[in-house]
Design a protein around this motif. Structure first.
Motif, PDB file in Angstrom:
ATOM      1  N   TYR A  82       0.844  -1.179   0.000  1.00 19.58           N
ATOM      2  CA  TYR A  82       0.000   0.000   0.000  1.00 19.58           C
ATOM      3  C   TYR A  82       0.890   1.244   0.000  1.00 19.58           C
ATOM      4  O   TYR A  82       1.993   1.223   0.547  1.00 19.58           O
ATOM      5  N   TYR A  89       0.543   5.486   0.899  1.00 17.42           N
ATOM      6  CA  TYR A  89      -0.313   6.362   1.676  1.00 17.42           C
ATOM      7  C   TYR A  89       0.104   7.816   1.522  1.00 17.42           C
ATOM      8  O   TYR A  89       1.265   8.124   1.250  1.00 17.42           O
ATOM      9  N   TYR A 140      -0.248  11.092   4.149  1.00 18.17           N
ATOM     10  CA  TYR A 140      -0.617  11.625   5.447  1.00 18.17           C
ATOM     11  C   TYR A 140      -0.408  13.133   5.446  1.00 18.17           C
ATOM     12  O   TYR A 140       0.484  13.649   4.770  1.00 18.17           O
ATOM     13  N   LEU A 187      -0.192  12.792  12.790  1.00 19.85           N
ATOM     14  CA  LEU A 187      -0.405  12.529  11.374  1.00 19.85           C
ATOM     15  C   LEU A 187      -1.845  12.129  11.119  1.00 19.85           C
ATOM     16  O   LEU A 187      -2.393  11.278  11.815  1.00 19.85           O
ATOM     17  N   TYR A 237      -5.128   6.437   0.643  1.00 21.03           N
ATOM     18  CA  TYR A 237      -4.162   5.381   0.366  1.00 21.03           C
ATOM     19  C   TYR A 237      -4.532   4.746  -0.960  1.00 21.03           C
ATOM     20  O   TYR A 237      -5.647   4.910  -1.461  1.00 21.03           O
ATOM     21  N   LYS A 290       3.799  -5.885   2.889  1.00 20.34           N
ATOM     22  CA  LYS A 290       3.165  -6.992   3.598  1.00 20.34           C
ATOM     23  C   LYS A 290       4.195  -7.849   4.325  1.00 20.34           C
ATOM     24  O   LYS A 290       4.018  -8.214   5.474  1.00 20.34           O
ATOM     25  N   GLY A 309       5.327  -6.807   7.836  1.00 19.49           N
ATOM     26  CA  GLY A 309       4.300  -6.588   8.851  1.00 19.49           C
ATOM     27  C   GLY A 309       3.510  -5.331   8.647  1.00 19.49           C
ATOM     28  O   GLY A 309       2.888  -4.820   9.573  1.00 19.49           O
ATOM     29  N   ASN A 310       3.559  -4.820   7.427  1.00 24.47           N
ATOM     30  CA  ASN A 310       2.802  -3.612   7.086  1.00 24.47           C
ATOM     31  C   ASN A 310       3.231  -2.378   7.870  1.00 24.47           C
ATOM     32  O   ASN A 310       2.458  -1.437   8.027  1.00 24.47           O
ATOM     33  N   TYR A 320       2.466   0.984  17.656  1.00 28.95           N
ATOM     34  CA  TYR A 320       3.748   1.420  17.098  1.00 28.95           C
ATOM     35  C   TYR A 320       4.247   2.667  17.848  1.00 28.95           C
ATOM     36  O   TYR A 320       3.459   3.534  18.201  1.00 28.95           O
ATOM     37  N   ALA A 350      -1.790  -6.221  12.528  1.00 33.01           N
ATOM     38  CA  ALA A 350      -0.721  -6.100  11.536  1.00 33.01           C
ATOM     39  C   ALA A 350      -0.647  -7.415  10.809  1.00 33.01           C
ATOM     40  O   ALA A 350      -0.262  -8.425  11.373  1.00 33.01           O
ATOM     41  N   SER A 351      -1.073  -7.432   9.577  1.00 33.81           N
ATOM     42  CA  SER A 351      -1.085  -8.679   8.821  1.00 33.81           C
ATOM     43  C   SER A 351      -1.056  -8.298   7.352  1.00 33.81           C
ATOM     44  O   SER A 351      -0.766  -7.178   6.988  1.00 33.81           O
ATOM     45  N   HIS A 352      -1.395  -9.223   6.531  1.00 38.25           N
ATOM     46  CA  HIS A 352      -1.444  -8.930   5.115  1.00 38.25           C
ATOM     47  C   HIS A 352      -2.640  -8.043   4.776  1.00 38.25           C
ATOM     48  O   HIS A 352      -2.750  -7.534   3.685  1.00 38.25           O
ATOM     49  N   GLN A 353      -3.517  -7.854   5.773  1.00 45.40           N
ATOM     50  CA  GLN A 353      -4.700  -7.052   5.494  1.00 45.40           C
ATOM     51  C   GLN A 353      -4.390  -5.578   5.700  1.00 45.40           C
ATOM     52  O   GLN A 353      -3.956  -5.180   6.770  1.00 45.40           O
ATOM     53  N   GLY A 354      -4.584  -4.792   4.689  1.00 46.89           N
ATOM     54  CA  GLY A 354      -4.275  -3.375   4.764  1.00 46.89           C
ATOM     55  C   GLY A 354      -5.515  -2.555   5.022  1.00 46.89           C
ATOM     56  O   GLY A 354      -6.531  -3.065   5.469  1.00 46.89           O
ATOM     57  N   PRO A 355      -5.447  -1.275   4.718  1.00 45.25           N
ATOM     58  CA  PRO A 355      -6.552  -0.369   5.056  1.00 45.25           C
ATOM     59  C   PRO A 355      -7.853  -0.695   4.353  1.00 45.25           C
ATOM     60  O   PRO A 355      -8.924  -0.366   4.873  1.00 45.25           O
ATOM     61  N   SER A 356      -7.808  -1.335   3.201  1.00 42.74           N
ATOM     62  CA  SER A 356      -9.052  -1.666   2.514  1.00 42.74           C
ATOM     63  C   SER A 356      -9.839  -2.720   3.278  1.00 42.74           C
ATOM     64  O   SER A 356     -11.021  -2.910   3.038  1.00 42.74           O
ATOM     65  N   ASN A 395      -7.870  -2.104   8.240  1.00 39.35           N
ATOM     66  CA  ASN A 395      -6.677  -2.144   9.084  1.00 39.35           C
ATOM     67  C   ASN A 395      -5.848  -0.874   8.902  1.00 39.35           C
ATOM     68  O   ASN A 395      -4.703  -0.904   8.491  1.00 39.35           O
ATOM     69  N   THR A 396      -6.447   0.267   9.235  1.00 37.30           N
ATOM     70  CA  THR A 396      -5.783   1.552   9.098  1.00 37.30           C
ATOM     71  C   THR A 396      -4.955   1.861  10.329  1.00 37.30           C
ATOM     72  O   THR A 396      -5.316   1.481  11.444  1.00 37.30           O
ATOM     73  N   ILE A 397      -3.808   2.529  10.122  1.00 32.10           N
ATOM     74  CA  ILE A 397      -2.951   2.948  11.232  1.00 32.10           C
ATOM     75  C   ILE A 397      -3.339   4.367  11.626  1.00 32.10           C
ATOM     76  O   ILE A 397      -3.345   5.270  10.788  1.00 32.10           O
ATOM     77  N   PHE A 432      -2.668   7.659  14.225  1.00 32.92           N
ATOM     78  CA  PHE A 432      -1.608   8.269  15.017  1.00 32.92           C
ATOM     79  C   PHE A 432      -2.174   9.148  16.120  1.00 32.92           C
ATOM     80  O   PHE A 432      -3.220   9.782  15.954  1.00 32.92           O
TER      81      PHE A 432
END
Lengths: 112, 120
Positions: free
Chosen positions: A31, A33, A35, A43, A48, A94, A97-98, B33, B98-104, B107-109, B111
């Protein structure tokens, strides 16, 4: 290795379009992004794009991805004074760990 | 809207002193994180937790920095002794997983507002 590069500064007039560019080196990015960071703040995720897409539009924001050239851009239509901030491009992989790897940021100044 | 909480927002400390930052992630977020952002640069990952376990601390200067997330919820980042070069903003972030799954896949990060450290 991971390396994300951005230009340092962009000045734009209110109402015009802004284009912020980013290049990355890791072709295994999952991905990418954008920010936004306002002065003294954390942030904020703007948008994305998944690495198998080439364009994504979200209201005033358009993200373009050129995987061949490893180039990402963010276009802000009808730029407003509230868009003045630092914009960070980031990639996640990926296999890593993304976790996010960020560029150095582009400071956008919107002039009235 | 749920937020990542951090404290203190600002800290001034003398070099060689100890300093600690606290982070409370969004409820239910398994991944936490800690990033460091030096003025004029982008954030860099210091440590990543999955629940209570460290999954990446490769960039953490372990001679002076430590991080813990004992119950897999909130976390503390400690610096002892602080050095002038540690002056920076320390950002905490969290995501559901935290895996192969992203924001779609949601799984958004997210802050927090950050903790500013000035070492004098």
């Amino acid at each position: 290795g991971e390396d994300v590069e951005q230009s340092l500064f962009l000045s734009v007039r209110e109402g015009d379009s802004s284009v912020i560019n980013c290049t990355y080196t890791d072709s295994s990015s999952t991905y990418l992004y954008w920010y936004k960071q306002e002065p003294g703040a954390g942030l904020q995720l703007l948008t994305y794009i998944f690495s198998n897409m080439d364009m994504k539009q979200d209201q005033r924001l358009t993200v373009l991805l050129n995987k061949k050239d490893k180039h990402l851009s963010l276009r802000i239509a009808d730029t407003q004074t509230g868009d003045s901030a630092i914009y960070f491009c980031a990639e996640s992989i990926k296999a890593a760990g993304n976790k996010l790897t960020f560029g150095g940021g582009t400071r956008v100044l919107v002039k009235p | 809207e749920a937020e990542v909480a951090q404290s203190p927002r600002y800290k001034i400390t003398e070099k060689s002193q100890a300093v600690a930052f606290w982070c409370d992630p969004i409820s239910g977020h398994a991944t936490l994180y800690w990033y460091r952002q030096i003025l004029g640069q982008g954030p860099e990952l210091l440590v990543q937790f999955q629940d209570e376990s460290v999954v990446d601390d490769s960039q953490l200067p372990k001679d002076r920095f430590s991080a813990e997330r004992l119950k897999g919820v909130d976390s503390t980042l400690k610096i002892q002794p602080a050095e002038l070069g540690d002056s920076a903003m320390y950002l905490c972030a969290s995501s559901r997983r935290a895996s192969h799954q992203g924001p779609s896949s949601g799984n958004t990060i997210y802050f927090g507002e950050g903790s500013w450290l000035t070492v004098v």
